[in-house]
Motif scaffolding. Sequence first.
Motif, PDB file in Angstrom:
ATOM      1  N   SER A   1      27.177  -5.566  79.669  1.00 21.65           N
ATOM      2  CA  SER A   1      27.949  -6.728  80.105  1.00 21.65           C
ATOM      3  C   SER A   1      27.513  -7.964  79.339  1.00 21.65           C
ATOM      4  CB  SER A   1      27.785  -6.958  81.610  1.00 21.65           C
ATOM      5  OG  SER A   1      26.482  -7.390  81.898  1.00 21.65           O
ATOM      6  N   ARG A   2      28.389  -8.941  79.319  1.00 24.16           N
ATOM      7  CA  ARG A   2      28.065 -10.226  78.695  1.00 24.16           C
ATOM      8  C   ARG A   2      27.181 -10.983  79.674  1.00 24.16           C
ATOM      9  NH1 ARG A   2      28.126 -10.820  74.019  1.00 24.16           N
ATOM     10  NH2 ARG A   2      29.036 -12.864  73.896  1.00 24.16           N
ATOM     11  N   PHE A   3      26.063 -11.536  79.178  1.00 28.00           N
ATOM     12  CA  PHE A   3      25.081 -12.140  80.054  1.00 28.00           C
ATOM     13  C   PHE A   3      24.628 -13.481  79.471  1.00 28.00           C
ATOM     14  CE2 PHE A   3      20.954 -12.696  82.060  1.00 28.00           C
ATOM     15  CZ  PHE A   3      21.221 -12.294  83.357  1.00 28.00           C
ATOM     16  N   PRO A   4      24.957 -14.592  80.144  1.00 29.83           N
ATOM     17  CA  PRO A   4      24.541 -15.908  79.640  1.00 29.83           C
ATOM     18  C   PRO A   4      23.092 -16.219  80.012  1.00 29.83           C
ATOM     19  CG  PRO A   4      25.883 -16.175  81.592  1.00 29.83           C
ATOM     20  CD  PRO A   4      25.820 -14.695  81.314  1.00 29.83           C
ATOM     21  N   ILE A   5      22.386 -16.840  79.082  1.00 33.71           N
ATOM     22  CA  ILE A   5      21.006 -17.263  79.302  1.00 33.71           C
ATOM     23  C   ILE A   5      20.892 -18.705  78.833  1.00 33.71           C
ATOM     24  CG2 ILE A   5      18.582 -16.891  78.673  1.00 33.71           C
ATOM     25  CD1 ILE A   5      19.337 -13.950  78.133  1.00 33.71           C
ATOM     26  N   LYS A   6      20.322 -19.560  79.687  1.00 28.95           N
ATOM     27  CA  LYS A   6      20.119 -20.966  79.332  1.00 28.95           C
ATOM     28  C   LYS A   6      18.679 -21.159  78.903  1.00 28.95           C
ATOM     29  CE  LYS A   6      23.776 -22.553  82.250  1.00 28.95           C
ATOM     30  NZ  LYS A   6      24.302 -23.541  83.122  1.00 28.95           N
ATOM     31  N   VAL A   7      18.523 -21.811  77.758  1.00 30.35           N
ATOM     32  CA  VAL A   7      17.206 -22.040  77.175  1.00 30.35           C
ATOM     33  C   VAL A   7      17.054 -23.538  76.943  1.00 30.35           C
ATOM     34  CG1 VAL A   7      15.662 -21.438  75.281  1.00 30.35           C
ATOM     35  CG2 VAL A   7      17.425 -19.811  75.989  1.00 30.35           C
ATOM     36  N   MET A   8      15.956 -24.109  77.432  1.00 29.61           N
ATOM     37  CA  MET A   8      15.703 -25.543  77.255  1.00 29.61           C
ATOM     38  C   MET A   8      14.494 -25.739  76.357  1.00 29.61           C
ATOM     39  SD  MET A   8      17.849 -27.333  79.178  1.00 29.61           S
ATOM     40  CE  MET A   8      16.985 -28.874  79.269  1.00 29.61           C
ATOM     41  N   GLY A   9      14.583 -26.757  75.513  1.00 29.39           N
ATOM     42  CA  GLY A   9      13.459 -27.101  74.652  1.00 29.39           C
ATOM     43  C   GLY A   9      13.633 -28.506  74.120  1.00 29.39           C
ATOM     44  N   ALA A  10      12.641 -28.960  73.376  1.00 34.94           N
ATOM     45  CA  ALA A  10      12.713 -30.291  72.770  1.00 34.94           C
ATOM     46  C   ALA A  10      13.872 -30.313  71.769  1.00 34.94           C
ATOM     47  CB  ALA A  10      11.402 -30.631  72.081  1.00 34.94           C
ATOM     48  N   ASN A  11      14.545 -31.433  71.700  1.00 37.86           N
ATOM     49  CA  ASN A  11      15.670 -31.605  70.791  1.00 37.86           C
ATOM     50  C   ASN A  11      15.124 -31.899  69.392  1.00 37.86           C
ATOM     51  OD1 ASN A  11      18.145 -32.009  69.642  1.00 37.86           O
ATOM     52  ND2 ASN A  11      18.766 -33.657  71.017  1.00 37.86           N
ATOM     53  N   VAL A  12      14.687 -30.826  68.716  1.00 31.38           N
ATOM     54  CA  VAL A  12      14.100 -30.947  67.376  1.00 31.38           C
ATOM     55  C   VAL A  12      14.802 -29.994  66.420  1.00 31.38           C
ATOM     56  CG1 VAL A  12      11.825 -31.647  68.238  1.00 31.38           C
ATOM     57  CG2 VAL A  12      12.304 -29.231  67.881  1.00 31.38           C
ATOM     58  N   ASN A  13      14.694 -30.313  65.128  1.00 31.57           N
ATOM     59  CA  ASN A  13      15.256 -29.432  64.102  1.00 31.57           C
ATOM     60  C   ASN A  13      14.655 -28.039  64.230  1.00 31.57           C
ATOM     61  OD1 ASN A  13      16.890 -31.397  62.936  1.00 31.57           O
ATOM     62  ND2 ASN A  13      15.342 -31.999  61.448  1.00 31.57           N
ATOM     63  N   GLY A  14      15.496 -27.040  64.126  1.00 27.80           N
ATOM     64  CA  GLY A  14      15.030 -25.662  64.148  1.00 27.80           C
ATOM     65  C   GLY A  14      15.069 -24.992  65.511  1.00 27.80           C
TER      66      GLY A  14
ATOM     67  N   ALA B   1      10.348 -12.757  75.259  1.00 29.65           N
ATOM     68  CA  ALA B   1      10.323 -13.311  73.897  1.00 29.65           C
ATOM     69  C   ALA B   1      10.688 -14.791  73.905  1.00 29.65           C
ATOM     70  CB  ALA B   1      11.267 -12.528  72.994  1.00 29.65           C
ATOM     71  N   LEU B   2      11.682 -15.155  74.698  1.00 28.34           N
ATOM     72  CA  LEU B   2      12.086 -16.562  74.756  1.00 28.34           C
ATOM     73  C   LEU B   2      11.022 -17.430  75.419  1.00 28.34           C
ATOM     74  CD1 LEU B   2      15.851 -16.135  75.687  1.00 28.34           C
ATOM     75  CD2 LEU B   2      14.955 -17.129  73.562  1.00 28.34           C
ATOM     76  N   THR B   3      10.501 -16.987  76.555  1.00 22.21           N
ATOM     77  CA  THR B   3       9.529 -17.818  77.276  1.00 22.21           C
ATOM     78  C   THR B   3       8.209 -17.950  76.518  1.00 22.21           C
ATOM     79  OG1 THR B   3       8.799 -15.930  78.611  1.00 22.21           O
ATOM     80  CG2 THR B   3      10.489 -17.360  79.564  1.00 22.21           C
TER      81      THR B   3
ATOM     82  N   HIS C   1       8.051 -18.198  73.227  1.00 25.94           N
ATOM     83  CA  HIS C   1       8.284 -18.938  71.982  1.00 25.94           C
ATOM     84  C   HIS C   1       7.746 -20.363  72.137  1.00 25.94           C
ATOM     85  CE1 HIS C   1      10.232 -20.792  68.572  1.00 25.94           C
ATOM     86  NE2 HIS C   1      10.473 -19.567  68.119  1.00 25.94           N
ATOM     87  N   PRO C   2       7.018 -20.861  71.148  1.00 30.18           N
ATOM     88  CA  PRO C   2       6.403 -22.196  71.282  1.00 30.18           C
ATOM     89  C   PRO C   2       7.403 -23.355  71.408  1.00 30.18           C
ATOM     90  CG  PRO C   2       6.057 -21.293  69.065  1.00 30.18           C
ATOM     91  CD  PRO C   2       6.672 -20.201  69.890  1.00 30.18           C
ATOM     92  N   MET C   3       8.640 -23.184  70.975  1.00 34.30           N
ATOM     93  CA  MET C   3       9.615 -24.270  71.058  1.00 34.30           C
ATOM     94  C   MET C   3      10.358 -24.290  72.394  1.00 34.30           C
ATOM     95  SD  MET C   3      11.230 -24.154  67.229  1.00 34.30           S
ATOM     96  CE  MET C   3      11.760 -25.867  67.106  1.00 34.30           C
ATOM     97  N   VAL C   4      10.211 -23.239  73.171  1.00 36.87           N
ATOM     98  CA  VAL C   4      10.979 -23.105  74.417  1.00 36.87           C
ATOM     99  C   VAL C   4      10.155 -23.629  75.598  1.00 36.87           C
ATOM    100  CG1 VAL C   4      11.992 -21.438  76.019  1.00 36.87           C
ATOM    101  CG2 VAL C   4      12.304 -21.149  73.552  1.00 36.87           C
ATOM    102  N   LYS C   5      10.804 -24.449  76.420  1.00 30.76           N
ATOM    103  CA  LYS C   5      10.156 -24.988  77.622  1.00 30.76           C
ATOM    104  C   LYS C   5      10.551 -24.216  78.880  1.00 30.76           C
ATOM    105  CE  LYS C   5       8.401 -28.452  75.350  1.00 30.76           C
ATOM    106  NZ  LYS C   5       7.105 -28.271  74.773  1.00 30.76           N
ATOM    107  N   VAL C   6      11.847 -23.877  79.019  1.00 32.05           N
ATOM    108  CA  VAL C   6      12.347 -23.213  80.234  1.00 32.05           C
ATOM    109  C   VAL C   6      13.447 -22.221  79.833  1.00 32.05           C
ATOM    110  CG1 VAL C   6      13.552 -23.576  82.434  1.00 32.05           C
ATOM    111  CG2 VAL C   6      11.949 -25.290  81.613  1.00 32.05           C
ATOM    112  N   VAL C   7      13.484 -21.082  80.536  1.00 35.66           N
ATOM    113  CA  VAL C   7      14.558 -20.100  80.352  1.00 35.66           C
ATOM    114  C   VAL C   7      15.127 -19.785  81.732  1.00 35.66           C
ATOM    115  CG1 VAL C   7      15.179 -17.803  79.519  1.00 35.66           C
ATOM    116  CG2 VAL C   7      13.387 -19.097  78.356  1.00 35.66           C
ATOM    117  N   LEU C   8      16.442 -19.907  81.851  1.00 36.23           N
ATOM    118  CA  LEU C   8      17.141 -19.609  83.104  1.00 36.23           C
ATOM    119  C   LEU C   8      18.179 -18.535  82.882  1.00 36.23           C
ATOM    120  CD1 LEU C   8      17.818 -23.278  84.217  1.00 36.23           C
ATOM    121  CD2 LEU C   8      15.993 -21.789  85.016  1.00 36.23           C
TER     122      LEU C   8
END
Length: 98
Positions: free
Chosen positions: A22-35, A87-89, A91-98
């Motif tokens: 199934s299609r599964f959405p994941i929200k990822v939050m992090g600092a608004n930086v290049n890359g 893997a997402l949580t 990652h050093p650039m990721v702050k929150v995964v929902l």
Amino acid sequence: MTTPSDTAASDPRKDSLIEYPSRFPIKVMGANVNGFVHAVIEVARRFDPEFDPSTVELRDSRGGNYLGVTITVTATSREQLDELYRALTSHPMVKVVL
């Protein structure tokens, strides 16, 4: 002799509210930086080779310091989703995964 309840208990797909695939959405939050967006896309591709980056949704925080990235992957199993979240949580650039 196997009963229907024994079969359901041994089938891990029955323990999930998600039907696979199934299609599964994941929200990822992090600092608004290049890359940041590129990094999230690369992680998504490791777990979903058919991932389409054109489906990524972006949302800036009110102050513009953070960025919300919604990726929608094709979920094929609980194990795949668990590994993707790990893997997402981690990652050093990721702050929150929902």
